[in-house]
Design a protein around this motif. Structure first.
Motif, PDB file in Angstrom:
ATOM      1  N   UNK A 118       7.321   3.836   5.898  1.00  0.00           N
ATOM      2  CA  UNK A 118       6.727   2.671   6.557  1.00  0.00           C
ATOM      3  C   UNK A 118       5.428   3.091   7.223  1.00  0.00           C
ATOM      4  N   UNK A 119       4.469   2.184   7.260  1.00  0.00           N
ATOM      5  CA  UNK A 119       3.222   2.421   7.993  1.00  0.00           C
ATOM      6  C   UNK A 119       3.040   1.319   9.025  1.00  0.00           C
ATOM      7  N   UNK A 120       2.793   1.743  10.257  1.00  0.00           N
ATOM      8  CA  UNK A 120       2.506   0.783  11.325  1.00  0.00           C
ATOM      9  C   UNK A 120       1.096   1.072  11.848  1.00  0.00           C
ATOM     10  N   UNK A 121       0.549   0.111  12.593  1.00  0.00           N
ATOM     11  CA  UNK A 121      -0.826   0.213  13.072  1.00  0.00           C
ATOM     12  C   UNK A 121      -0.832   0.072  14.592  1.00  0.00           C
ATOM     13  N   UNK A 122      -1.539   0.984  15.239  1.00  0.00           N
ATOM     14  CA  UNK A 122      -1.609   0.949  16.706  1.00  0.00           C
ATOM     15  C   UNK A 122      -3.046   0.713  17.152  1.00  0.00           C
ATOM     16  N   UNK A 164       0.753  -6.523  14.777  1.00  0.00           N
ATOM     17  CA  UNK A 164       1.664  -7.369  14.007  1.00  0.00           C
ATOM     18  C   UNK A 164       1.496  -7.308  12.507  1.00  0.00           C
ATOM     19  N   UNK A 165       1.185  -6.125  11.962  1.00  0.00           N
ATOM     20  CA  UNK A 165       1.214  -5.952  10.504  1.00  0.00           C
ATOM     21  C   UNK A 165       1.934  -4.642  10.205  1.00  0.00           C
ATOM     22  N   UNK A 166       2.866  -4.687   9.242  1.00  0.00           N
ATOM     23  CA  UNK A 166       3.735  -3.550   8.959  1.00  0.00           C
ATOM     24  C   UNK A 166       3.908  -3.396   7.452  1.00  0.00           C
ATOM     25  N   UNK A 167       3.778  -2.167   6.956  1.00  0.00           N
ATOM     26  CA  UNK A 167       4.008  -1.860   5.548  1.00  0.00           C
ATOM     27  C   UNK A 167       5.364  -1.151   5.428  1.00  0.00           C
ATOM     28  N   UNK A 168       6.205  -1.605   4.496  1.00  0.00           N
ATOM     29  CA  UNK A 168       7.539  -1.020   4.322  1.00  0.00           C
ATOM     30  C   UNK A 168       7.825  -0.748   2.852  1.00  0.00           C
ATOM     31  N   UNK A 169       8.590   0.313   2.602  1.00  0.00           N
ATOM     32  CA  UNK A 169       9.111   0.504   1.245  1.00  0.00           C
ATOM     33  C   UNK A 169      10.317  -0.398   1.045  1.00  0.00           C
ATOM     34  N   UNK A 209      13.560  -1.633  16.313  1.00  0.00           N
ATOM     35  CA  UNK A 209      14.766  -0.921  15.869  1.00  0.00           C
ATOM     36  C   UNK A 209      14.664  -0.546  14.392  1.00  0.00           C
ATOM     37  N   UNK A 210      14.051  -1.412  13.627  1.00  0.00           N
ATOM     38  CA  UNK A 210      13.851  -1.161  12.191  1.00  0.00           C
ATOM     39  C   UNK A 210      12.876   0.012  11.989  1.00  0.00           C
ATOM     40  N   UNK A 211      11.789  -0.011  12.736  1.00  0.00           N
ATOM     41  CA  UNK A 211      10.783   1.054  12.633  1.00  0.00           C
ATOM     42  C   UNK A 211      11.384   2.398  13.042  1.00  0.00           C
ATOM     43  N   UNK A 241       9.893   9.256   8.086  1.00  0.00           N
ATOM     44  CA  UNK A 241       9.161   8.538   7.036  1.00  0.00           C
ATOM     45  C   UNK A 241       8.273   7.441   7.633  1.00  0.00           C
ATOM     46  N   UNK A 242       7.903   7.653   8.902  1.00  0.00           N
ATOM     47  CA  UNK A 242       7.059   6.668   9.572  1.00  0.00           C
ATOM     48  C   UNK A 242       5.634   7.207   9.684  1.00  0.00           C
ATOM     49  N   UNK A 243       4.684   6.406   9.220  1.00  0.00           N
ATOM     50  CA  UNK A 243       3.265   6.768   9.283  1.00  0.00           C
ATOM     51  C   UNK A 243       2.570   5.836  10.271  1.00  0.00           C
TER      52      UNK A 243
END
Length: 290
Positions: free
Chosen positions: A133-137, A175-180, A202-204, A212-214
């Protein structure tokens, strides 16, 4: 891998915007000269996402379909699913399970606005990661209002807290999230929080525990606004107005981005512009062709 798909979460009751949202979804409210939903939709098109599911309230279905249709006019595919009871952001993957199928997926919140030249680089890099998963800060003045990442001395993310009283960084998770594709299975394991919601945090954290978190840091040159309350809605409208009047370029214009991406032809753009001439929006589209 199957093509990455996109979900816009545009359900919820918008109670923080009452009485504005008592009879209409907040995602149909104007942000300056366009409906709010145009901004996250354009962000997904900009990210190269062509199959998009919009999760909406049952009483707004007719209006959303009238506004957006099936997306064919922009060279994309739009479908809709009803959220009968809003129970947290992670619920989007349970509602959208059939839509996601075997694909990876991007979730964007329907009240989030992103703008900036380097966004496409961030999105391209995030889409290229087939696993995880990729999240943005984004740096904010009041991280207490958001999910906040904590970093180690090497800048690697080590924890996430939801609305902490004492934030461990000044960054907010946007509020944008990339997931496998494993997000579907993970979402089914998320338990309701104290406020009765399936929290995206909780999912992240499941991805974080699996290493596996980017994380992509969005810095200067990128604007991120959420429009969930009256002040932020007004600020977003003012921001769009200033940028458009200063630069003569529109933000959140799906016709333009679809055309620039080669999803629609010059003639398609002209056909979309003609019914909109009186508002000035159509003139802008015609000017692009010149």
């Amino acid at each position: 891998m199957s093509n990455t798909k996109g979900i816009i979460l545009a359900g919820g009751k918008g109670t923080r915007l009452y009485p504005l949202t008592k009879v209409i979804s907040k995602q149909l409210l104007p942000v300056y000269d366009k409906p709010m939903i145009f901004y996250p939709l354009t962000t997904l098109i900009h990210a190269g996402i062509k199959d998009i599911l919009i999760i909406i309230n049952p009483y707004d279905e007719t209006l959303f379909k009238k506004l957006l249709g099936d997306g064919r006019q922009w060279g994309i595919n739009i479908s809709f699913k009803i959220q009968h009871k809003p129970e947290g952001l992670a619920q989007a993957f349970l509602i959208g399970e059939d839509f996601i199928g075997s694909s990876n997926v991007v979730l964007i919140l329907g009240d989030n606005l992103f703008h900036g030249d380097t966004l496409e680089k961030h999105f391209t890099r995030s889409k290229s990661r087939k696993v995880g998963s990729t999240i943005f800060a984004y740096p904010v003045k009041n991280p207490q209002r958001y999910g906040v990442p904590e970093f180690d001395k090497d800048g690697k993310i080590i924890s996430i807290e939801e609305k902490p009283q004492y934030p461990k960084s000044r960054y907010a998770i946007t509020g944008i999230y990339f997931f496998d594709n494993s997000v579907i299975k993970k979402a089914s394991k998320v338990l309701p929080s104290k406020r009765g919601e399936l929290e995206i945090t909780d999912l992240i954290k499941m991805y974080l525990n699996e290493m596996k978190l980017h994380l992509e840091l969005l810095g200067r040159g990128i604007t991120w606004l959420d429009t969930g309350n009256i002040d932020s809605l007004n600020s977003a409208s003012n921001y769009v107005k200033i940028m458009e009047q200063r630069q003569g370029l529109k933000l959140g214009c799906p016709e333009e981005i679809a055309w620039r991406k080669g999803l629609i032809s010059n003639q398609d753009l002209l056909d979309l512009a003609k019914p909109l001439i009186k508002s000035g929006y159509g003139n802008y589209l015609i000017e692009l062709l010149k």
